[in-house]
Design a protein around this motif. Structure first.
Motif, PDB file in Angstrom:
ATOM      1  N   GLN A  10      51.293   5.896 -22.431  1.00 20.96           N
ATOM      2  CA  GLN A  10      50.003   6.339 -22.161  1.00 20.96           C
ATOM      3  C   GLN A  10      49.279   5.440 -22.763  1.00 20.96           C
ATOM      4  O   GLN A  10      47.441   5.862 -22.444  1.00 20.96           O
ATOM      5  CB  GLN A  10      49.553   7.587 -21.988  1.00 20.96           C
ATOM      6  CG  GLN A  10      49.966   8.514 -21.202  1.00 20.96           C
ATOM      7  CD  GLN A  10      50.182  10.086 -21.471  1.00 20.96           C
ATOM      8  OE1 GLN A  10      49.820  10.112 -22.125  1.00 20.96           O
ATOM      9  NE2 GLN A  10      50.386  10.959 -19.921  1.00 20.96           N
ATOM     10  N   LYS A  11      49.715   4.808 -24.304  1.00 18.07           N
ATOM     11  CA  LYS A  11      48.475   3.896 -24.397  1.00 18.07           C
ATOM     12  C   LYS A  11      49.082   3.242 -25.790  1.00 18.07           C
ATOM     13  O   LYS A  11      50.395   3.163 -25.498  1.00 18.07           O
ATOM     14  CB  LYS A  11      47.654   5.171 -25.691  1.00 18.07           C
ATOM     15  CG  LYS A  11      46.784   4.081 -26.827  1.00 18.07           C
ATOM     16  CD  LYS A  11      45.816   5.544 -26.542  1.00 18.07           C
ATOM     17  CE  LYS A  11      44.985   4.808 -27.820  1.00 18.07           C
ATOM     18  NZ  LYS A  11      43.216   5.404 -28.599  1.00 18.07           N
ATOM     19  N   ALA A  12      48.869   1.940 -26.095  1.00 20.46           N
ATOM     20  CA  ALA A  12      49.612   1.123 -26.663  1.00 20.46           C
ATOM     21  C   ALA A  12      49.919   1.072 -27.767  1.00 20.46           C
ATOM     22  O   ALA A  12      51.142   0.219 -28.241  1.00 20.46           O
ATOM     23  CB  ALA A  12      48.465   0.039 -27.292  1.00 20.46           C
ATOM     24  N   VAL A  13      49.571   2.317 -28.927  1.00 16.74           N
ATOM     25  CA  VAL A  13      50.962   2.730 -29.557  1.00 16.74           C
ATOM     26  C   VAL A  13      50.684   4.889 -29.680  1.00 16.74           C
ATOM     27  O   VAL A  13      49.296   4.690 -28.946  1.00 16.74           O
ATOM     28  CB  VAL A  13      49.664   2.698 -31.068  1.00 16.74           C
ATOM     29  CG1 VAL A  13      50.937   3.035 -32.234  1.00 16.74           C
ATOM     30  CG2 VAL A  13      49.618   0.989 -31.193  1.00 16.74           C
ATOM     31  N   SER A  89      55.773  -8.645 -39.235  1.00 15.39           N
ATOM     32  CA  SER A  89      56.377  -8.411 -37.729  1.00 15.39           C
ATOM     33  C   SER A  89      55.355  -7.109 -37.142  1.00 15.39           C
ATOM     34  O   SER A  89      55.233  -7.605 -35.738  1.00 15.39           O
ATOM     35  CB  SER A  89      57.412  -8.247 -37.268  1.00 15.39           C
ATOM     36  OG  SER A  89      58.106  -8.701 -38.312  1.00 15.39           O
ATOM     37  N   LEU A  90      54.828  -6.403 -37.554  1.00 14.31           N
ATOM     38  CA  LEU A  90      54.270  -5.763 -37.035  1.00 14.31           C
ATOM     39  C   LEU A  90      52.925  -5.595 -36.093  1.00 14.31           C
ATOM     40  O   LEU A  90      52.499  -4.990 -34.995  1.00 14.31           O
ATOM     41  CB  LEU A  90      54.028  -4.064 -38.564  1.00 14.31           C
ATOM     42  CG  LEU A  90      53.235  -2.568 -37.766  1.00 14.31           C
ATOM     43  CD1 LEU A  90      54.084  -2.265 -36.188  1.00 14.31           C
ATOM     44  CD2 LEU A  90      52.955  -1.740 -38.504  1.00 14.31           C
ATOM     45  N   LYS A  91      51.876  -6.538 -37.010  1.00 21.32           N
ATOM     46  CA  LYS A  91      51.036  -6.670 -36.285  1.00 21.32           C
ATOM     47  C   LYS A  91      50.765  -7.500 -34.967  1.00 21.32           C
ATOM     48  O   LYS A  91      50.451  -7.477 -33.833  1.00 21.32           O
ATOM     49  CB  LYS A  91      49.789  -7.483 -36.711  1.00 21.32           C
ATOM     50  CG  LYS A  91      49.319  -6.803 -38.720  1.00 21.32           C
ATOM     51  CD  LYS A  91      48.302  -7.700 -39.279  1.00 21.32           C
ATOM     52  CE  LYS A  91      47.866  -7.070 -40.460  1.00 21.32           C
ATOM     53  NZ  LYS A  91      46.101  -7.629 -41.242  1.00 21.32           N
ATOM     54  N   LYS A  92      52.098  -8.446 -35.118  1.00 20.35           N
ATOM     55  CA  LYS A  92      52.395  -9.067 -33.631  1.00 20.35           C
ATOM     56  C   LYS A  92      52.325  -8.274 -32.796  1.00 20.35           C
ATOM     57  O   LYS A  92      52.095  -8.546 -31.800  1.00 20.35           O
ATOM     58  CB  LYS A  92      53.089 -10.790 -34.064  1.00 20.35           C
ATOM     59  CG  LYS A  92      53.448 -11.258 -33.132  1.00 20.35           C
ATOM     60  CD  LYS A  92      54.440 -12.389 -33.587  1.00 20.35           C
ATOM     61  CE  LYS A  92      55.001 -12.808 -31.678  1.00 20.35           C
ATOM     62  NZ  LYS A  92      54.987 -12.484 -30.746  1.00 20.35           N
ATOM     63  N   GLY A  98      48.480  -4.764 -26.848  1.00 23.11           N
ATOM     64  CA  GLY A  98      47.093  -4.739 -26.870  1.00 23.11           C
ATOM     65  C   GLY A  98      46.354  -3.801 -27.887  1.00 23.11           C
ATOM     66  O   GLY A  98      45.297  -3.199 -27.637  1.00 23.11           O
ATOM     67  N   ALA A  99      47.071  -3.536 -29.204  1.00 26.46           N
ATOM     68  CA  ALA A  99      46.532  -3.074 -29.242  1.00 26.46           C
ATOM     69  C   ALA A  99      45.960  -2.728 -30.970  1.00 26.46           C
ATOM     70  O   ALA A  99      44.890  -2.039 -31.965  1.00 26.46           O
ATOM     71  CB  ALA A  99      47.716  -1.508 -30.044  1.00 26.46           C
TER      72      ALA A  99
END
Length: 102
Positions: A10-13, A89-92, A98-99
């Motif tokens: 339902q959401k990017a994260v 890696s998390l930021k990528k 799209g978060a």
């Protein structure tokens, strides 16, 4: 499993958490500090929380929380998320989902 998959997409994260869990708080704080507004489901406050916990454990999350989904895909628990954060890696992943815009 369908309910978890539906909520996770339902959401990017999406973070499944417990209101009394210290590690859950740390993971939520990490995402907020990165500029991400995740959807958070506190399983101890959900009417079907035990069912959600069982599904998360079947996905391999033990303990069941925190469980993090990015882009609808199960990423892992606190150790995995922190490893991804520390190695960059998390930021990528967040940008790809799209978060995160920057």
């Amino acid at each position: 499993m369908d309910r978890v998959a539906k909520l996770a997409s339902q959401k990017a994260v999406v973070i499944f958490s417990k209101s009394s869990c210290g590690m859950c708080h740390a993971i939520k704080r990490l995402f907020y500090e990165l500029g991400v507004g995740p959807a958070i489901y506190e399983v101890d406050e959900e009417s079907r929380g035990k069912e959600i916990e069982w599904c998360l454990m079947r996905l391999g999350c033990n303990p069941s929380v925190p469980a993090v989904f990015i882009g609808g895909k199960f990423v892992g628990a606190a150790n995995t998320v922190m490893t991804l954060h520390l190695n960059g890696s998390l930021k990528k992943m967040l940008r790809d989902a799209g978060a995160l815009w920057l």
